[in-house]
Design an enzyme around this catalytic site. Structure first.
Site, PDB file in Angstrom:
ATOM      1  N   CYS A   1       0.842  -1.188   0.000  1.00  0.00           N
ATOM      2  CA  CYS A   1       0.000   0.000   0.000  1.00  0.00           C
ATOM      3  C   CYS A   1       0.889   1.254   0.000  1.00  0.00           C
ATOM      4  O   CYS A   1       1.456   1.585  -1.040  1.00  0.00           O
ATOM      5  CB  CYS A   1      -0.992  -0.049   1.159  1.00  0.00           C
ATOM      6  SG  CYS A   1      -2.437   0.944   0.820  1.00  0.00           S
TER       7      CYS A   1
ATOM      8  N   HIS B   1      -3.593  -4.829   0.490  1.00  0.00           N
ATOM      9  CA  HIS B   1      -2.981  -5.380   1.707  1.00  0.00           C
ATOM     10  C   HIS B   1      -3.073  -6.915   1.694  1.00  0.00           C
ATOM     11  O   HIS B   1      -4.027  -7.470   2.234  1.00  0.00           O
ATOM     12  CB  HIS B   1      -3.716  -4.856   2.942  1.00  0.00           C
ATOM     13  CG  HIS B   1      -3.440  -3.432   3.256  1.00  0.00           C
ATOM     14  ND1 HIS B   1      -2.381  -3.033   4.041  1.00  0.00           N
ATOM     15  CD2 HIS B   1      -4.073  -2.301   2.889  1.00  0.00           C
ATOM     16  CE1 HIS B   1      -2.382  -1.717   4.151  1.00  0.00           C
ATOM     17  NE2 HIS B   1      -3.397  -1.248   3.462  1.00  0.00           N
TER      18      HIS B   1
ATOM     19  N   GLU C   1      -1.599  -9.017   3.422  1.00  0.00           N
ATOM     20  CA  GLU C   1      -1.455  -9.640   4.746  1.00  0.00           C
ATOM     21  C   GLU C   1      -2.809 -10.040   5.347  1.00  0.00           C
ATOM     22  O   GLU C   1      -2.868 -10.956   6.166  1.00  0.00           O
ATOM     23  CB  GLU C   1      -0.693  -8.718   5.706  1.00  0.00           C
ATOM     24  CG  GLU C   1      -1.400  -7.439   6.137  1.00  0.00           C
ATOM     25  CD  GLU C   1      -1.165  -6.258   5.206  1.00  0.00           C
ATOM     26  OE1 GLU C   1      -0.962  -6.475   3.999  1.00  0.00           O
ATOM     27  OE2 GLU C   1      -1.228  -5.104   5.683  1.00  0.00           O
TER      28      GLU C   1
HETATM   29  N1  GLN Z   1      -1.699   6.855   2.898  1.00  0.00           N
HETATM   30  C1  GLN Z   1      -1.855   6.112   1.692  1.00  0.00           C
HETATM   31  C2  GLN Z   1      -3.215   6.312   1.072  1.00  0.00           C
HETATM   32  O1  GLN Z   1      -4.119   6.764   1.715  1.00  0.00           O
HETATM   33  C3  GLN Z   1      -1.581   4.626   1.913  1.00  0.00           C
HETATM   34  C4  GLN Z   1      -2.564   3.988   2.829  1.00  0.00           C
HETATM   35  C5  GLN Z   1      -2.116   2.637   3.310  1.00  0.00           C
HETATM   36  O2  GLN Z   1      -0.959   2.297   3.256  1.00  0.00           O
HETATM   37  N2  GLN Z   1      -3.031   1.859   3.812  1.00  0.00           N
HETATM   38  O3  GLN Z   1      -3.413   6.020  -0.088  1.00  0.00           O
END
Ligand code: GLN
Length: 550
Positions: free
Chosen positions: A382, A519, A521
């Site tokens: 992410c 994500h 995970e």
């Molecule tokens: N801050 C970034 C976004 O909002 C990544 C978010 C995250 O890693 N979950 O896109």
């Protein structure tokens, strides 16, 4: 709700952090091993409607389900230990319950009646419990908080009433307490357990089974004492002994006869438990052939609770490589181009996890740069993917001061930005966002499909073209820079089915460098390690072995 669903309510006493979530998950695993279908629900006493906006420092990880609900991290345990799929009905907070009751009251649903905790709030809680029960043999309900807290009282009253509604054979109260060993006295003490049960009984709940958290197996005498004082049969006093590894909990509970007690008290006929896969798992975890050191470069390095699913997924990746994974949490604020070389010298793989906000961003960019240049396996999740894109744009494509508009609203090259308009697969609508969009409402949350390109690290890992993974972010890869970055060697190996949203990027001519917007995970399980974690650990292990040969 299936007519014959049975309910197990798990409460906790004495103090928090005794592992109620894990205990609930392990009970689920044991019942599944007997061929029953289960699901697990968490009732949280806090007022927030969901944990989405809660600070990870305070509350640990926010777990995301396929349906896009932001939930308590215990739901991650539930999915990892069982086959249950979590969703919006698996986590209710006081806030969510009251929100629903107050909305009904405003609509006039209560026909002018006085709306009260009993019966309106308790009815709402009971209905929420039933909502999670759809068609399973057993619903396990974990009540957050500790007995004695003011705020969990409506939940406890609701589960007390539940037995009157569904009958004794269909409901079970399991209470987790602490039995500490006091070294000066040279013995374990049962008083905290007695007091906790007394407190529970004062609100009308007599526990059927006690799980006694302790550092040693309880003797027959101690069990008899607890049984006598707490009015629980001696066979139902279970030692919940500390374990080296969380995946041992189902085995320990079984050894203590917990599943026998449960099915007897609930009057369920099942096959004998099949726990070979759990035993196999523990064997692998306890005697790995190899080991590897992974640097996790993040913000919440002192509170590993905030990376719960990530830590588990890394452990699973290790299991599939017969390898112990040593995690070295590195505070990204301490990293810069000078400190990088020293601080990342031992890292055989580098992982930049998800995150929000500007703090430590430049340090993470240094880590991605270090991994790319020195050919250390890199896994960006992410925010970690966005960081890899920024690093590549700045240092390979020559886009000086490239950034995400999250961190620099005036960057000349917003390679990551807030997409103004995009087609949302889950709601099948066109979504629009602007800088003023409401914080929570603008996130891309939950499961989205992704199409994978051949001949990539991603295709090697997944071995299929179409996948689905969970998201939790606002910002996206900016397609305006796609051609420019691709020309310089960035590979876009995964995108949404219509090609609009970039989901996976890679860098060729590297042992393993992958960033994903989702994500992974959240979907890794000990018995089914996630393919990206498996391959990242695999690549890191090869890196470690070649270093050792040098
Ligand atoms: N801050 C970034 C976004 O909002 C990544 C978010 C995250 O890693 N979950 O896109």
């Amino acid at each position: 709700m299936a007519k014959d669903t049975k309910y197990i309510f798990v409460t906790g006493g004495v103090l928090s952090s005794l592992g109620k979530g894990l205990a609930s998950a392990a009970i689920g695993a044991l019942l599944e091993s007997r061929g029953l279908t289960v699901t697990i629900q968490k009732l949280d006493p806090y007022i927030n409607v969901d944990p989405g906006t809660m600070n990870p420092f305070q509350h640990g990880e926010v777990f995301v389900t396929d349906d896009g609900t932001e939930t308590d991290l215990d739901l991650g345990h539930y999915e990892r230990f069982t086959h249950a799929k979590m969703g919006k009905n698996n986590n209710f907070t006081t806030g969510k319950i009251y929100h629903s009751v107050i909305t009904k009251e405003r609509k006039g649903d209560y026909l002018g009646g006085t709306v009260q905790v009993i019966p309106h709030i308790t009815d709402e809680i009971k209905n929420s419990v039933k909502l999670a029960a759809n068609d399973v043999d057993v619903l396990i309900v974990e009540i957050g908080g500790t007995i004695g807290d003011i705020e969990s009282l409506p939940f406890l009253e609701a589960i007390r009433q539940f037995r009157a509604d569904v009958g004794k054979e269909n409901s079970l109260y399991i209470h987790l307490t602490l039995v500490p060993y006091i070294s000066t006295a040279g013995e374990v003490k049962t008083k905290p357990t007695q007091h906790s049960v007394k407190e529970l009984r004062s609100i009308g709940i007599q526990p059927d089974i006690l799980l006694c958290r302790t550092d040693r197996f309880l003797s027959k005498d101690i069990k008899a004492k607890i049984s006598l004082f707490c009015n629980v049969s001696v066979d139902a006093v279970i030692t919940a002994k500390d374990v080296d590894h969380i995946y041992e909990v189902p085995l320990i509970f079984h050894q203590e006869g917990l599943d026998d007690q449960i099915i007897e008290l609930l009057n369920i006929w099942t096959r004998n438990p099949q726990l070979d896969n759990w035993e196999e798992l523990i064997k692998k975890i306890k005697a790995p052939k190899h080991s590897v050191t992974i640097a996790v470069v993040g913000k919440y390095v002192d509170l590993t609770e905030s990376y719960k699913s990530l830590n588990e997924a890394l452990c699973h990746g290790g299991i599939s490589n017969d390898c112990k994974v040593n995690l070295n949490f590195i505070d990204s604020e301490k990293l810069d181009s000078g400190t990088c070389i020293q601080m990342l010298a031992d890292a055989e793989g580098i992982l930049v996890p998800g995150g929000f906000g500007q703090r430590g961003i430049e340090g993470k960019i240094c880590a991605a740069n270090f991994a790319r240049v020195n050919k250390v396996p890199y896994f960006g999740i992410c925010l970690g993917m966005q960081i890899a894109v920024i690093e590549f744009a700045r240092h390979v494509a020559g886009l000086e001061n490239a950034n995400s508009s999250e961190f620099d609203a005036n960057t000349p090259y917003p390679v990551i930005y807030l997409m103004r308009e995009w087609f949302d697969e889950r709601s099948q609508t066109v979504q629009r966002r602007d800088d003023l969009s409401d914080k929570g409402a603008t996130m891309r949350l939950g499961a989205y499909s992704c199409h994978i390109e051949n001949n990539s690290f991603a295709s090697q890992a997944y071995q299929k073209e179409d996948i689905s993974e969970r998201h939790r972010h606002r910002y996206e890869f900016n397609n305006e820079f796609m051609d420019q970055l691709k020309e310089k060697g960035m590979i876009v190996s995964g995108a949404s089915p219509n090609g609009e949203l970039v989901e996976i990027i890679e860098i060729g001519d590297h042992p393993w460098f992958l960033g994903c917007q989702f994500h992974p995970e959240f979907k890794s399980r000990p018995m089914e390690p996630h393919p990206l974690f498996r391959d990242f650990i695999g690549a890191s292990l090869r890196n470690s072995q070649s270093r050792n040969q040098q």
